[in-house]
Design a protein around this motif. Structure first.
Motif, PDB file in Angstrom:
ATOM      1  N   ARG A 189       0.845  -1.196   0.000  1.00 31.91           N
ATOM      2  CA  ARG A 189       0.000   0.000   0.000  1.00 31.91           C
ATOM      3  C   ARG A 189       0.879   1.245   0.000  1.00 31.91           C
ATOM      4  N   ALA A 190       0.387   2.307  -0.630  1.00 32.22           N
ATOM      5  CA  ALA A 190       1.157   3.546  -0.750  1.00 32.22           C
ATOM      6  C   ALA A 190       1.687   4.014   0.603  1.00 32.22           C
ATOM      7  N   ALA A 191       0.872   3.926   1.632  1.00 32.64           N
ATOM      8  CA  ALA A 191       1.283   4.392   2.957  1.00 32.64           C
ATOM      9  C   ALA A 191       2.386   3.520   3.567  1.00 32.64           C
ATOM     10  N   ASP A 192       2.551   2.290   3.045  1.00 33.04           N
ATOM     11  CA  ASP A 192       3.538   1.354   3.602  1.00 33.04           C
ATOM     12  C   ASP A 192       4.809   1.254   2.770  1.00 33.04           C
ATOM     13  N   GLN A 193       4.894   2.010   1.678  1.00 33.01           N
ATOM     14  CA  GLN A 193       6.082   1.933   0.837  1.00 33.01           C
ATOM     15  C   GLN A 193       7.233   2.663   1.527  1.00 33.01           C
ATOM     16  N   PRO A 194       8.355   1.971   1.728  1.00 28.33           N
ATOM     17  CA  PRO A 194       9.479   2.592   2.427  1.00 28.33           C
ATOM     18  C   PRO A 194      10.018   3.804   1.668  1.00 28.33           C
ATOM     19  N   VAL A 195      10.241   4.880   2.402  1.00 34.55           N
ATOM     20  CA  VAL A 195      10.785   6.116   1.839  1.00 34.55           C
ATOM     21  C   VAL A 195      12.119   6.379   2.510  1.00 34.55           C
ATOM     22  N   TRP A 196      13.115   6.681   1.698  1.00 35.70           N
ATOM     23  CA  TRP A 196      14.440   7.036   2.203  1.00 35.70           C
ATOM     24  C   TRP A 196      14.791   8.394   1.623  1.00 35.70           C
ATOM     25  N   GLU A 197      15.392   9.231   2.435  1.00 34.75           N
ATOM     26  CA  GLU A 197      15.652  10.597   2.013  1.00 34.75           C
ATOM     27  C   GLU A 197      17.104  10.986   2.274  1.00 34.75           C
ATOM     28  N   ARG A 232      11.371   6.399  -2.996  1.00 34.03           N
ATOM     29  CA  ARG A 232      10.288   5.555  -2.481  1.00 34.03           C
ATOM     30  C   ARG A 232      10.391   4.193  -3.151  1.00 34.03           C
ATOM     31  N   SER A 233      10.469   3.129  -2.356  1.00 35.54           N
ATOM     32  CA  SER A 233      10.471   1.767  -2.897  1.00 35.54           C
ATOM     33  C   SER A 233       9.021   1.366  -3.139  1.00 35.54           C
ATOM     34  N   VAL A 234       8.553   1.579  -4.358  1.00 33.38           N
ATOM     35  CA  VAL A 234       7.165   1.300  -4.707  1.00 33.38           C
ATOM     36  C   VAL A 234       6.896  -0.198  -4.610  1.00 33.38           C
ATOM     37  N   SER A 235       7.784  -1.004  -5.175  1.00 35.32           N
ATOM     38  CA  SER A 235       7.692  -2.467  -5.061  1.00 35.32           C
ATOM     39  C   SER A 235       9.022  -2.954  -4.510  1.00 35.32           C
ATOM     40  N   PRO A 236       9.135  -3.031  -3.194  1.00 36.46           N
ATOM     41  CA  PRO A 236      10.417  -3.463  -2.612  1.00 36.46           C
ATOM     42  C   PRO A 236      10.866  -4.794  -3.207  1.00 36.46           C
ATOM     43  N   PRO A 237      12.174  -4.971  -3.362  1.00 31.83           N
ATOM     44  CA  PRO A 237      12.672  -6.199  -3.981  1.00 31.83           C
ATOM     45  C   PRO A 237      12.392  -7.416  -3.117  1.00 31.83           C
ATOM     46  N   HIS A 238      12.345  -8.547  -3.766  1.00 30.04           N
ATOM     47  CA  HIS A 238      12.122  -9.820  -3.103  1.00 30.04           C
ATOM     48  C   HIS A 238      13.217 -10.761  -3.590  1.00 30.04           C
ATOM     49  N   GLY A 254      13.355 -13.713  -4.614  1.00 25.68           N
ATOM     50  CA  GLY A 254      13.110 -14.548  -5.781  1.00 25.68           C
ATOM     51  C   GLY A 254      12.840 -13.778  -7.061  1.00 25.68           C
ATOM     52  N   LEU A 255      12.826 -12.454  -6.992  1.00 27.95           N
ATOM     53  CA  LEU A 255      12.505 -11.642  -8.161  1.00 27.95           C
ATOM     54  C   LEU A 255      13.694 -10.758  -8.549  1.00 27.95           C
ATOM     55  N   ARG A 256      13.800 -10.441  -9.834  1.00 33.95           N
ATOM     56  CA  ARG A 256      14.923  -9.624 -10.293  1.00 33.95           C
ATOM     57  C   ARG A 256      14.569  -8.165 -10.474  1.00 33.95           C
ATOM     58  N   GLY A 257      13.285  -7.826 -10.534  1.00 34.54           N
ATOM     59  CA  GLY A 257      12.879  -6.460 -10.817  1.00 34.54           C
ATOM     60  C   GLY A 257      12.308  -5.745  -9.610  1.00 34.54           C
ATOM     61  N   GLU A 258      12.354  -4.429  -9.674  1.00 36.37           N
ATOM     62  CA  GLU A 258      11.770  -3.594  -8.639  1.00 36.37           C
ATOM     63  C   GLU A 258      11.402  -2.249  -9.251  1.00 36.37           C
ATOM     64  N   LEU A 259      10.491  -1.557  -8.606  1.00 35.52           N
ATOM     65  CA  LEU A 259      10.039  -0.264  -9.081  1.00 35.52           C
ATOM     66  C   LEU A 259      10.259   0.765  -7.975  1.00 35.52           C
ATOM     67  N   VAL A 260      10.847   1.892  -8.361  1.00 40.46           N
ATOM     68  CA  VAL A 260      11.205   2.946  -7.416  1.00 40.46           C
ATOM     69  C   VAL A 260      10.661   4.269  -7.944  1.00 40.46           C
ATOM     70  N   GLU A 261      10.223   5.129  -7.052  1.00 38.84           N
ATOM     71  CA  GLU A 261       9.893   6.499  -7.413  1.00 38.84           C
ATOM     72  C   GLU A 261      10.999   7.388  -6.870  1.00 38.84           C
ATOM     73  N   GLY A 262      11.543   8.234  -7.727  1.00 39.67           N
ATOM     74  CA  GLY A 262      12.578   9.174  -7.309  1.00 39.67           C
ATOM     75  C   GLY A 262      12.075  10.596  -7.432  1.00 39.67           C
ATOM     76  N   ARG A 263      12.487  11.436  -6.496  1.00 36.88           N
ATOM     77  CA  ARG A 263      12.178  12.861  -6.569  1.00 36.88           C
ATOM     78  C   ARG A 263      13.467  13.628  -6.281  1.00 36.88           C
ATOM     79  N   LEU A 264      13.771  14.567  -7.157  1.00 41.19           N
ATOM     80  CA  LEU A 264      14.937  15.434  -6.975  1.00 41.19           C
ATOM     81  C   LEU A 264      14.452  16.873  -6.948  1.00 41.19           C
ATOM     82  N   ALA A 265      14.974  17.629  -6.000  1.00 41.12           N
ATOM     83  CA  ALA A 265      14.662  19.054  -5.927  1.00 41.12           C
ATOM     84  C   ALA A 265      15.356  19.773  -7.084  1.00 41.12           C
TER      85      ALA A 265
END
Length: 195
Positions: free
Chosen positions: A89-97, A106-112, A114-125
């Motif tokens: 859930r969006a509220a549970d996605q780990p955010v590192w700053e 933001r780790s949208v889909s934290p890695p697992h 057994g899986l090779r892919g992951e999705l991250v959201e990045g924000r730059l000022a």
């Protein structure tokens, strides 16, 4: 929060868990701080402070350590979190700053494991500039999709200027750099696939 804004007796809980994991990884290999410093190009004192959570590690520092330990940044950060659920859930996605660099990850889909892919959201000022001297894993596949704003990505010596809706696909073998030329911030999706 920047280290100098925190009480010395109250380090960030994520930094504490991250520091403990970094110390554990070094211990698993039987390396001294000096050996890790030689392998990573990071000073012993900086490594020691990061392991003791006396400072919040920067994105560049974590990237260097990930390269030494053969992990993506998301893998390392996920190791200090609980085992991820299939739905995050969006509220549970780990955010590192990295406030000093103007970077939020933001780790949208934290890695697992057994899986090779992951999705991250990045924000730059606006004006943020982050350089990585090496990939965390050689040959890492990245798809960078700009959602809002503008982003310049340098892969080795080639600049890629991206606007909203543009997507850059690359395999990372050498240094990279992410810059937000402004005038506003940039938000992008980063799909990462381990080789």
């Amino acid at each position: 929060m920047k280290h100098d804004e925190r009480e010395p007796s109250a380090p960030d809980p994520v930094d504490v868990r991250l520091g403990a994991r970094l110390a554990e990884l070094r211990g698993e290999r039987g390396w001294s701080l000096g050996e890790l410093a030689e392998r990573s190009g990071v000073s012993r004192s900086t490594l020691s402070r990061a392991e003791r959570a006396e400072t919040s590690p920067t994105a560049s520092l974590l990237n260097r350590l990930c390269a030494v330990y053969g992990r993506t940044m998301s893998q390392l950060l996920s190791e200090v979190e609980a085992e991820p659920e299939p739905v995050v859930r969006a509220a549970d996605q780990p955010v590192w700053e990295d406030r000093a660099a103007g970077f939020v990850r933001r780790s949208v889909s934290p890695p697992h494991g057994g899986l090779r892919g992951e999705l991250v959201e990045g924000r730059l000022a606006a004006g943020a500039d982050i350089a990585y001297d090496r990939p965390p894993v050689a040959g890492l596949e990245q798809h960078i999709w700009v959602l809002e704003g503008a982003l310049t990505v340098t892969d080795r010596d080639t600049d890629h200027h991206l606007g909203a809706g543009d997507c850059l696909r690359l395999r990372v073998w050498g240094p990279t750099r992410f810059r937000c030329p402004g005038p506003g911030a940039v938000r992008y999706a980063l799909a990462v696939v381990r080789p």
